[in-house]
Motif scaffolding. Structure first.
Motif, PDB file in Angstrom:
ATOM      1  N   GLU A   1      -8.929  -3.011   7.732  1.00  0.00           N
ATOM      2  CA  GLU A   1      -8.536  -3.705   6.503  1.00  0.00           C
ATOM      3  C   GLU A   1      -7.076  -4.148   6.576  1.00  0.00           C
ATOM      4  O   GLU A   1      -6.639  -4.994   5.801  1.00  0.00           O
TER       5      GLU A   1
ATOM      6  N   ALA B   1      -5.558   4.711   6.779  1.00  0.00           N
ATOM      7  CA  ALA B   1      -7.025   4.594   6.717  1.00  0.00           C
ATOM      8  C   ALA B   1      -7.422   3.121   6.785  1.00  0.00           C
ATOM      9  O   ALA B   1      -8.396   2.760   7.448  1.00  0.00           O
ATOM     10  N   MET B   2      -6.653   2.263   6.135  1.00  0.00           N
ATOM     11  CA  MET B   2      -6.955   0.827   6.165  1.00  0.00           C
ATOM     12  C   MET B   2      -6.735   0.240   7.552  1.00  0.00           C
ATOM     13  O   MET B   2      -7.428  -0.672   7.972  1.00  0.00           O
TER      14      MET B   2
ATOM     15  N   HIS C   1      -9.992   1.208  18.137  1.00  0.00           N
ATOM     16  CA  HIS C   1      -9.678  -0.090  17.548  1.00  0.00           C
ATOM     17  C   HIS C   1      -8.223  -0.184  17.081  1.00  0.00           C
ATOM     18  O   HIS C   1      -7.816  -1.186  16.508  1.00  0.00           O
TER      19      HIS C   1
ATOM     20  N   MET D   1      -1.393   7.776   3.589  1.00  0.00           N
ATOM     21  CA  MET D   1      -2.743   8.066   4.085  1.00  0.00           C
ATOM     22  C   MET D   1      -3.655   6.849   3.908  1.00  0.00           C
ATOM     23  O   MET D   1      -4.411   6.488   4.809  1.00  0.00           O
ATOM     24  N   THR D   2      -3.531   6.195   2.768  1.00  0.00           N
ATOM     25  CA  THR D   2      -4.366   5.019   2.492  1.00  0.00           C
ATOM     26  C   THR D   2      -4.041   3.895   3.477  1.00  0.00           C
ATOM     27  O   THR D   2      -4.942   3.229   4.004  1.00  0.00           O
TER      28      THR D   2
ATOM     29  N   ASP E   1       0.659   4.472  -0.565  1.00  0.00           N
ATOM     30  CA  ASP E   1       0.300   5.791  -0.037  1.00  0.00           C
ATOM     31  C   ASP E   1       0.123   5.743   1.487  1.00  0.00           C
ATOM     32  O   ASP E   1      -0.630   4.918   2.005  1.00  0.00           O
TER      33      ASP E   1
ATOM     34  N   ILE F   1       0.887  -1.174   0.000  1.00  0.00           N
ATOM     35  CA  ILE F   1       0.000   0.000   0.000  1.00  0.00           C
ATOM     36  C   ILE F   1       0.924   1.223   0.000  1.00  0.00           C
ATOM     37  O   ILE F   1       1.373   1.667   1.062  1.00  0.00           O
TER      38      ILE F   1
ATOM     39  N   ARG G   1      -4.528  11.386  14.958  1.00  0.00           N
ATOM     40  CA  ARG G   1      -5.726  10.791  14.372  1.00  0.00           C
ATOM     41  C   ARG G   1      -5.904   9.335  14.839  1.00  0.00           C
ATOM     42  O   ARG G   1      -6.993   8.924  15.226  1.00  0.00           O
TER      43      ARG G   1
ATOM     44  N   GLU H   1      -7.228   1.963  10.261  1.00  0.00           N
ATOM     45  CA  GLU H   1      -8.369   2.461  11.042  1.00  0.00           C
ATOM     46  C   GLU H   1      -9.624   1.628  10.828  1.00  0.00           C
ATOM     47  O   GLU H   1     -10.406   1.423  11.743  1.00  0.00           O
ATOM     48  N   THR H   2      -9.810   1.154   9.606  1.00  0.00           N
ATOM     49  CA  THR H   2     -11.039   0.408   9.326  1.00  0.00           C
ATOM     50  C   THR H   2     -10.864  -1.093   9.551  1.00  0.00           C
ATOM     51  O   THR H   2     -11.803  -1.857   9.365  1.00  0.00           O
TER      52      THR H   2
ATOM     53  N   ASN I   1      -8.728   6.510  17.718  1.00  0.00           N
ATOM     54  CA  ASN I   1      -9.466   5.326  17.269  1.00  0.00           C
ATOM     55  C   ASN I   1      -9.263   4.195  18.274  1.00  0.00           C
ATOM     56  O   ASN I   1      -8.151   3.700  18.464  1.00  0.00           O
TER      57      ASN I   1
END
Lengths: 307, 523
Positions: B249, B243-244, B269, B239-240, B237, B235, B263, B246-247, B267
């Protein structure tokens, strides 16, 4: 017509050859050396020498070019410095991912762009027209890397509706496709709207209406058919542009394993064979599409082939 | 009037269902209990140990291929893995290795001394362009005593011999059976994970090899697996990737920058861990080949005292780092925490007044994106130097161009350069490459005590007594600190984040995702 097509094909072949030559020299005359880029800081000068010899970079440039042309004539586009596999194989392993995304974006762009453009032209100053113009303005002005990040943060992180990156399901296509299509939608909407507005004001459309032709047929058969020529040019060119321009940024942000990301990484790693085959391939695609457009033009408008 | 309202109500219901259902679907897609997903910035260029080129290849290769030694996952100290004992013979000219019996490749073949010899020979073979090839030139030959005993013969005594023993051993039999192409596409090792699938630019999928390793080396805590597959995903990037994480993924992400922490900390999680024991060294190289002025000791001392290292760490890296003064990372032999220089602009001005620097003469300071937050660091350095009277012109270069200029000692690189060294635990290779005057990469090839420095570098390589070697390295640092050609700035903490369903602790002293097989699945 045959003479016209033959001339176009010759120009296409020359274009591909010229691009191939320029690309070969431009990369090699640049300041960065692939060996220096590829080696880890722990690598010794001996490692550097080994790599230089292995890639054939120790030979004079003109001999490298001669070898390159000789190999290309045999269908050998070199071995990727990074992956140690044929550059063509590396490219075609990644191409299906870009093709799928490109086709999805192409379909969305053309269908949405044409619908919005035609509806905007048919009902000027209506809500649809205003929305279409707003979308066109946004699509033209918002850079795709920003749109991509915003899509990820909103639909991926905040709402958790869509997977963020990679591929595997239909859901994985949504965000990269949207991101990739925004600019083309704007372009097609604007172009088809203005072409349609001109066509709808023309005498033959007025005549068709006077004759009592149903409005749908007036719009689609009389107005749109004539307004389509500039739109067709853009649409065909767009597919090439999607595969080259947008794919680089979108594939990077969404970790889409296509050729756009491959070429970006290969460029930074100075993996010449992969970048070369990419440029040659894209040139081939763009030249072929232009060739098709030229032939379609000549077919639609006989004046062109007689020139 | 009722119909539009009905229509609106339907839209609202559909929207509400979408809000509730879609996250569940994406979460289900993200959470696959059997698979741990690790996000990496760089694509793995090869899974073939024999052709390994980049540091980013190491984590996956060492999950599949075991070395003779391995860092202890908790202490970072080297312990035997395939090797049971090491014997230093003839004052370091020979290292006798006795291997454990019972280790097997995933094909079922035993791991023997013949495989070790084959692997080292192929890694040293120039045709494979292995990143270890140069270092392996120190080995004259490998003698096989019996199937499980071998002797490494070095040309001369080689003190950092342990740095050569981590190479993942490959199966000679398998290579000869399938040939180089299949060996490259379907690698086989003896490690705890076996190869399943690789998609270039996308991921590498490894599977827990049940029953591997087939033995428990002494001092090694062993492995217990709570997952079935490990997926190393590319991955690129930042930021990506976050973000993954965080979710959910992704389960594990390393090299998180401090400004991204705010940031992630919000979270519940995501779990964050930090280590200041992972090699990290960021500094300024002065380049006398661009301008002999950069050899001026007083100018070097002025630069050294003008920079407020702690402020750089605090302001730009939010305290997630530490000032560094020596040309050695915290994880390295020879690092001396007692050496430090005060931030003293007045003293810097005094040194500058004694130097041959002419006021107003711009010194070009080059940086690339290789160093995290490089533009901010460069701007702050520019400010510090200008405060004491040194005019600095900033120049940002693309990494490839800067690497080429560095290797060619190109004057376009400027007077000073911001660098980052990925780090290791032994300084030997770095000293040979960047300090030894005859090296292609050395920045100062004509330092005043060049002969003495070169002799010390050679001597520490040949000195097998650890205490004596540490003293030689101390003397090297002493000369470097006296010459003041360039200065060190700071080291950064390794910040890594994981989803709350896993737990993982970074092995000290290791820069590249070590021991990923030790990720524990909690849920």
């Amino acid at each position: 017509m045959q003479g016209y097509i033959a001339k176009r094909i010759l120009i296409a072949i020359f274009t591909i050859f010229a691009v191939m030559t320029v690309v070969f020299f431009v990369f090699r005359l640049g300041p960065a050396d692939p060996v220096a880029v590829m080696l880890s800081p722990n690598a010794t000068p001996q490692d550097a020498e080994n790599l230089t010899k292995k890639f054939g970079l120790d030979k004079p440039l003109i001999i490298q070019y001669g070898n390159f042309l000789k190999n290309v004539s045999k269908g050998d586009f070199g071995t990727s410095f990074r992956f140690n596999e044929p550059a063509l194989k590396v490219l075609f392993e990644r191409f299906p991912a870009t093709l799928k995304l490109g086709l999805a974006a192409f379909f969305v762009s053309v269908s949405m762009g044409l619908c919005l453009g035609i509806l905007s032209a048919v009902k000027p100053d209506s809500i649809i027209d205003r929305l279409g113009r707003l979308l066109a303005l946004a699509g033209m002005s918002l850079p795709s890397f920003w749109v991509g990040v915003m899509l990820i943060l909103f639909f991926g992180v905040t709402l958790r509706w869509l997977p963020i990156a990679g591929r595997g399901t239909a859901m994985h296509y949504v965000m990269p496709t949207l991101c990739m299509s925004l600019y083309p939608i704007a372009l097609i909407t604007r172009l088809s709207r203005s072409s349609m507005l001109d066509a709808l004001k023309s005498d033959y459309v007025t005549m068709a209406r006077i004759k009592g032709v149903p409005e749908f047929y007036v719009i689609m058969l009389h107005a749109f058919k004539n307004a389509a020529i500039p739109v067709i040019t853009v649409i065909f060119g767009l597919f090439g542009a999607l595969m080259v321009g947008s794919a680089v940024v979108v594939e990077y942000i969404f970790s889409w394993p296509g050729i756009g990301r491959l070429v970006m990484e290969s460029y930074f790693a100075r993996d010449y064979p992969v970048v070369q085959i990419f440029v040659i391939f894209v040139t081939f695609v763009v030249v072929s599409l232009n060739l098709i457009v030229d032939i379609v033009y000549a077919y639609i408008d006989p004046r062109i082939r007689y020139q | 009037m009722a119909r539009p309202r009905m229509h609106k109500a339907r839209i609202l219901v559909v929207f509400a269902i979408a809000v509730m259902v879609l996250p569940a679907i994406t979460d289900a897609l993200a959470a696959d209990d059997a698979t741990i997903k690790v996000g990496m910035r760089y694509d793995i260029s090869t899974l073939n140990m024999l052709e390994m080129k980049l540091g980013s290849d190491i984590p996956a290769i060492l999950l599949m291929n075991q070395g003779l030694i391995v860092p202890h996952p908790e202490t970072g100290e080297r312990i035997g893995l395939l090797a049971k004992t090491f014997q230093v013979l003839e004052n370091g000219k020979k290292i006798k290795v006795e291997m454990y019996q019972g280790a097997r490749f995933h094909t079922g073949d035993p791991v023997t001394a013949h495989d070790v010899k084959f692997t080292y020979a192929e890694c040293a073979n120039p045709k494979n362009s292995n990143m270890m090839a140069g270092a392996l030139d120190e080995i004259e030959e490998i003698e096989i005593v019996d199937d499980y005993t071998l002797i490494f013969h070095f040309w001369e005594a080689y003190a950092p011999w342990e740095e050569l023993m981590w190479i993942g051993i490959c199966s000679k039999k398998y290579y000869e059976k399938v040939g180089p192409d299949k060996f490259r596409s379907h690698p086989v090792g003896s490690g705890s994970l076996r190869f399943v699938e690789r998609r270039i630019g996308e991921y590498v999928l490894l599977e827990v090899a049940d029953g591997y390793p087939l033995y428990s080396p002494k001092g090694y805590p062993g492995e217990s697996y709570s997952f079935k597959y490990l997926k190393i995903m590319t991955i690129p990037d930042d930021m990506t990737r976050l973000a993954m994480l965080e979710t959910g993924e992704l389960d594990l992400v390393g090299e998180i920058l401090p400004h991204q922490l705010k940031r992630l900390n919000g979270n519940k999680h995501v779990k964050i861990k930090k280590s200041d024991q992972v090699p990290s060294l960021i500094g300024i190289a002065c380049l006398p080949n661009t301008d002999p002025l950069m050899m001026d000791r007083n100018l070097g001392l002025a630069i050294r005292h003008a920079i407020n290292r702690q402020e750089i760490v605090d302001k730009i890296f939010l305290g997630e780092g530490y000032p560094l003064y020596l040309y050695a990372t915290k994880a390295e032999l020879g690092h001396d925490p007692s050496i430090a220089y005060a931030y003293d602009p007045q003293r810097a001005r005094e040194f500058l007044a004694k130097s041959s620097y002419k006021k107003g003469m711009p010194l070009t300071f080059t940086y690339t994106s290789m160093v995290p937050n490089a533009p901010l660091v460069a701007a702050l350095i520019q400010k510090y130097l200008q405060q004491v009277g040194i005019t600095v012109k900033l120049q940002q270069l693309e990494e490839g161009t800067a690497a080429t200029y560095t290797r060619n000692r190109d004057k376009r690189l400027g007077h000073m350069r911001l660098y980052q060294w990925p780090g290791s635990r032994d300084p030997n290779l770095r000293l040979w490459l960047s300090v030894l005057s005859t090296s292609d990469y050395a920045t100062a090839t004509n330092r005043p005590r060049k002969a003495e420095m070169d002799a010390l570098i050679l001597a520490q390589t040949r000195e097998m007594d650890k205490a004596k070697r540490a003293e030689l390295i101390r003397q090297i640092h002493e000369i470097m600190e006296y010459d003041a050609i360039g200065t060190r700035l700071f080291g950064l903490n390794m910040i890594y984040g994981m989803s709350d369903r896993v737990d993982y602790t970074w092995t000290p002293k290791e820069p590249y995702y070590p021991h990923l097989q030790r990720i524990q699945l909690l849920k």
